[in-house]
Design a protein around this motif. Structure first.
Motif, short mmCIF file in Angstrom:
data_model
loop_
_atom_site.label_atom_id
_atom_site.label_comp_id
_atom_site.label_asym_id
_atom_site.label_seq_id
_atom_site.Cartn_x
_atom_site.Cartn_y
_atom_site.Cartn_z
N MET A 1 0.31 -1.15 -0.03
CA MET A 1 -0.40 0.13 0.45
C MET A 1 0.66 0.97 0.26
N ASN A 2 0.27 2.49 -0.89
CA ASN A 2 1.50 3.35 -1.15
C ASN A 2 0.86 4.25 0.24
N ILE A 3 2.11 5.17 0.84
CA ILE A 3 1.38 6.11 1.78
C ILE A 3 2.40 7.16 1.72
N GLN A 4 1.77 8.29 1.90
CA GLN A 4 3.03 9.67 1.65
C GLN A 4 3.28 10.19 2.98
N VAL A 5 5.07 10.58 3.35
CA VAL A 5 4.87 10.53 4.12
C VAL A 5 5.99 12.09 4.13
N ILE A 6 5.39 12.87 4.49
CA ILE A 6 5.56 14.73 4.67
C ILE A 6 6.65 14.59 6.03
N ALA A 7 7.85 15.42 6.28
CA ALA A 7 8.54 14.89 7.21
C ALA A 7 9.27 16.40 7.11
N TRP B 1 3.33 14.21 8.11
CA TRP B 1 2.15 13.98 8.19
C TRP B 1 1.72 13.48 7.48
N THR B 2 0.89 12.21 7.88
CA THR B 2 1.15 10.83 7.16
C THR B 2 -0.20 11.03 5.71
N SER B 3 -0.43 9.85 5.09
CA SER B 3 -1.81 10.01 3.89
C SER B 3 -2.30 8.98 4.72
N GLY B 4 -3.92 8.58 3.52
CA GLY B 4 -4.64 7.60 4.46
C GLY B 4 -2.90 6.83 3.33
N GLY C 1 -0.15 -0.19 -3.81
CA GLY C 1 1.19 0.05 -4.43
C GLY C 1 1.37 0.34 -5.65
N SER C 2 0.36 -0.14 -6.36
CA SER C 2 0.92 0.78 -7.81
C SER C 2 0.07 1.44 -8.62
N THR C 3 -0.20 2.54 -7.48
CA THR C 3 -0.10 3.93 -7.05
C THR C 3 0.94 4.69 -8.25
N HIS C 4 1.33 5.96 -9.00
CA HIS C 4 2.88 6.06 -8.70
C HIS C 4 2.48 7.30 -7.59
N ASP C 5 3.35 8.02 -6.91
CA ASP C 5 3.38 8.56 -5.95
C ASP C 5 2.83 10.16 -6.30
N LEU C 6 3.43 10.47 -7.93
CA LEU C 6 3.07 11.59 -7.83
C LEU C 6 1.55 11.56 -8.29
N THR C 7 0.44 10.28 -8.51
CA THR C 7 -0.67 10.38 -8.62
C THR C 7 -1.23 10.67 -7.06
N ALA C 8 -0.50 9.95 -6.08
CA ALA C 8 -1.03 9.68 -4.73
C ALA C 8 -0.77 11.49 -3.78
N ALA C 9 0.23 11.52 -4.13
CA ALA C 9 0.30 13.31 -4.01
C ALA C 9 -1.28 14.18 -4.34
N ARG C 10 -1.10 14.03 -5.74
CA ARG C 10 -3.00 14.51 -5.83
C ARG C 10 -4.23 14.43 -5.57
N ILE C 11 -4.35 13.14 -5.59
CA ILE C 11 -5.34 12.60 -4.75
C ILE C 11 -5.21 12.89 -3.48
N HIS D 1 -6.00 -1.72 3.60
CA HIS D 1 -6.60 -0.84 3.87
C HIS D 1 -6.11 -0.35 5.13
N LYS D 2 -6.02 -1.27 6.24
CA LYS D 2 -5.87 0.03 7.59
C LYS D 2 -4.44 0.31 7.32
N ALA D 3 -3.73 0.35 6.32
CA ALA D 3 -2.32 0.80 6.38
C ALA D 3 -2.28 2.24 6.89
N GLY D 4 -2.99 3.00 5.77
CA GLY D 4 -2.63 4.46 6.54
C GLY D 4 -2.89 5.11 7.94
N LYS D 5 -4.43 4.42 8.64
CA LYS D 5 -5.13 4.02 9.99
C LYS D 5 -3.75 3.68 10.97
N LEU D 6 -2.62 3.00 10.44
CA LEU D 6 -1.87 2.49 11.35
C LEU D 6 -0.82 3.08 11.25
N CYS D 7 -0.03 3.79 9.88
CA CYS D 7 0.73 4.74 10.18
C CYS D 7 0.48 6.58 10.78
#
Length: 256
Positions: free
Chosen positions: A130-136, A144-147, A151-161, A236-242
């Motif tokens: 699962m793709n997670i976006q992290v701002i540090a 901050w961490t995203s939902g 995993g097939s989602t590109h990082d740039l696409t995830a950042a826009r979503i 889909h619990k990955a984001g909640k755990l992060c």
């Protein structure tokens, strides 16, 4: 089943912090009696997150059923996740703290999905996750961490979503990111791509990597909690755990 004593490399202060959150929640919902007291429940949850033990193992270790262990974990993760800041609030706090720049990076949380689950397969990492976006911050503190997204989602696409690029542009904070974010709008700076780059671009890329490196340690901090090394639960619990783990990490950082 055999039993043994074990240690968890977390502080007593963190245990008291989580126990206090649980104690306040029980008082709010008027929960008069539980099999485990708040401190025991807090320890159970920290063992689950830090060591990645199964609910059967947790139940055996704490003298409760696997179902009760699951309920305690779900409840506490929800309480911790509720304390995670929203994106715009996190960026406002970073601006007030006078941070000169931020670091944006993607993280893949491995899952036990089968090969047929193509949406979860990351071609970059050659595994399911699962793709997670992290701002540090520049020193690696988690802002901050995203939902979670497949995993097939590109990082740039995830950042826009997740609206990250728009929020960064509104905040006006310079943000460093790797080549996966090439083409991002707003104040996102990425390295130069291509072969046979001129010396000036190579020098710029080295400086960019040197500044970005400490911030990307935030991902390593999250992965130090073994539950995120390979999920055996719903992906889909990955984001909640992060988000829950980020709250614990930031508490420990503020305390130290």
């Amino acid at each position: 089943m055999l039993f043994y004593r074990a240690a968890v490399d977390l502080s007593r202060s963190m245990l008291n912090y989580v126990a206090g959150i649980i104690r306040s929640h029980r008082k709010a919902i008027r929960s008069t009696w539980r099999r485990l007291n708040p401190a025991q429940q807090a320890l159970l949850v920290l063992v689950y997150l830090r060591k990645g033990e199964t609910f059967t193992e947790l139940g055996a270790g704490f003298g409760v059923s696997a179902a009760t262990a699951w309920r305690y974990v779900e409840e506490t993760i929800g309480l911790l996740r509720a304390r995670a800041p929203k994106l715009r609030h996190a960026l406002r706090s970073a601006d007030r703290d006078g941070l000169h720049y931020l670091v944006l990076d993607g993280m893949l949380v491995h899952t036990d999905r089968v090969r047929a689950d193509r949406p979860y397969y990351s071609a970059k990492h050659r595994t399911h996750g699962m793709n997670i976006q992290v701002i540090a911050s520049p020193d690696g503190t988690i802002i901050w961490t995203s939902g979670s997204l497949p995993g097939s989602t590109h990082d740039l696409t995830a950042a826009r979503i997740w609206g990250i690029l728009r929020a960064l542009e509104q905040a006006g904070i310079l943000t460093l990111a790797d080549k996966g974010y090439q083409g991002a709008e707003g104040p996102v700076a990425t390295p130069y791509k291509g072969r046979d780059k001129p010396a000036s671009q190579k020098t710029a890329n080295r400086s960019h990597a040197r500044l970005r490196g400490p911030g990307e340690r935030a991902n390593a901090q999250l992965k130090s909690w073994r539950i995120l090394r390979k999920l055996r639960c719903c992906p889909h619990k990955a984001g909640k755990l992060c988000k829950a783990i980020a709250v614990l990490q930031n508490y420990e950082f503020a305390r130290g």
